[in-house]
Design a protein around this motif. Structure first.
Motif: not given
Length: 420
Positions: A122-126, A103-120
């Motif tokens: 954040q970079g655009q905002a700053t 379950a922990a690995k599944t959550l990590a896989r699910v979070v990953s693309p959203f986290e990358v998009a949010l970092l993208d």
């Protein structure tokens, strides 16, 4: 000032995949991926890329609506909302080339693309590149390794691809020559576990003769017993930079590590931070392959890198079939990771030119120059996205299954670990 999310979209896509062999079976004619777009209140769009199997898509779809209103800088809130949305879901992959699921690995896989998009975002905002958000630049170019596969010339009934057949040492050497000539790779990795071990030893010897200066790696994906692993390691002593996942489990890997001259690497027996204490105690592995797709994103991978640095464990990056958004994320992670001590893996040559970004990052002398623009530094090609989504709808595949596909042509094939 908060920058809330106003919209999240997930587009499943498919693109042609060559007939690459591995210990689990054979790549199907289409690779499945998903493209995540997160739109902020100011109209900016952050991009992420992930797996495209139906169970994974279902979980991504559960997370997307609960992100409405989340501040793009709130990565903790992202993980909290994602965990609540998918609960204790566990969706292991069908090919099993990335170790055990949970379950922990599944959550990590699910979070990953959203986290990358949010970092993208954040970079655009700053006005800063993602690598700056990960701690700053430690290298201007991120080196990658040429990824060699035993392969058929073509899927049955299809035309051969540019790389042709590679089922013996001569075929692999020719494949490597083509790949090095096009991309300039300075190191080479062979996906093993396909042919009997002596045949793969012969392939390593042929590659060493043809490329005397290139570090070589061999990854049989746990296809060998401890005894076979030791024998192969003895035969390839002085030829391999590292031997990756020769046998299953931390205990088995520790037995091999104690008896062989080269480092052992893994992306199959160290898949969570909780695996590291036993791995260190047993000295099971000396190199861990990070992969932001299943380590919870770029910040999760940075945490893994810090822990590996603490214990003196080498670091590389694992690769699966991917497109330009994932490559960009890997490059930003590599740019900001001091202890990336080995060239990263990449499947880019095997996508045969297919991509979903307008200006794909390019390889020069085996490395990718680090982008310096805001965010990830890549832009979505919407025409390509539409074509690949249409291919997804038409291809009929909804889950990667290397084993079942190979069984269509070899009815008696079984996925065995270990096999030899």
């Amino acid at each position: 000032m908060r920058t809330p999310i106003t919209r999240v979209s997930i587009t499943p896509i498919a693109f042609p995949d060559p007939p690459l062999l591995n210990s689990a079976g054979l790549h199907q004619p289409w690779a499945l991926r998903s493209i995540v777009e997160v739109t902020a209140a100011d109209g900016s769009v952050g991009l992420g890329e992930s797996y495209g199997d139906a169970p994974h898509l279902e979980l991504l779809g559960k997370v997307a609506p609960v992100l409405d209103g989340l501040d793009v800088f709130d990565l903790t809130g992202l993980r909290t909302r994602a965990a609540a949305a998918i609960g204790a879901a566990d969706t292991p992959d069908r090919h099993g080339l990335t170790g055990p699921s949970s379950a922990a690995k599944t959550l990590a896989r699910v979070v990953s693309p959203f986290e990358v998009a949010l970092l993208d975002l954040q970079g655009q905002a700053t006005g800063r590149p993602v690598w700056a958000l990960l701690g700053g630049l430690v290298r201007d170019r991120v080196p990658f390794s040429g990824y060699l596969f035993y392969k058929w010339a073509a899927h049955p009934g299809a035309e051969p691809d540019d790389y042709g057949e590679a089922l013996d040492p001569a075929g692999l050497v020719e494949q490597a020559r083509r790949m090095v000539a096009r991309y300039g790779f300075r190191s080479l990795k062979l996906k093993g576990g396909v042919l009997p071990p002596d045949d793969e030893i012969a392939a390593v010897e042929a590659l060493r003769e043809a490329f005397p200066e290139h570090p070589l790696r061999l990854d049989p994906n746990c296809a060998w017993t401890v005894e076979t692993s030791v024998r192969v390691a003895e035969k390839t002593a002085g030829l391999l930079e590292y031997l990756e996942d020769p046998t299953p489990g931390l205990a088995g890997m520790a037995e091999v590590a104690a008896a062989v001259p080269m480092p052992l690497a893994t992306n199959m027996c160290v898949v969570e931070l909780g695996d590291l204490p036993e791995a260190v105690r047993r000295d099971s592995v000396q190199v861990v392959l990070a992969d932001h797709h299943y380590w919870g994103g770029l910040t999760g991978s940075a945490t893994l890198a810090a822990v590996c640095r603490t214990w003196g464990i080498g670091l590389s990056m694992h690769s699966n079939s991917h497109l330009g958004i994932s490559l960009a994320a890997m490059v930003h992670l590599g740019a900001a990771t001091p202890n990336l001590t080995y060239d990263a893996d990449t499947h880019t040559p095997w996508q045969l030119g297919a991509d979903v970004v307008t200006e794909p990052l390019s390889f020069v002398d085996g490395a990718v120059a680090v982008p310096h623009g805001p965010g990830l530094g890549v832009t979505l090609d919407r025409d390509a996205l539409a074509r690949m989504h249409a291919d997804y709808l038409a291809c009929g595949l909804r889950e990667r299954d290397d084993t079942s596909y190979l069984r269509q042509f070899r009815p008696g094939f079984e996925k065995l670990r270990p096999r030899w």
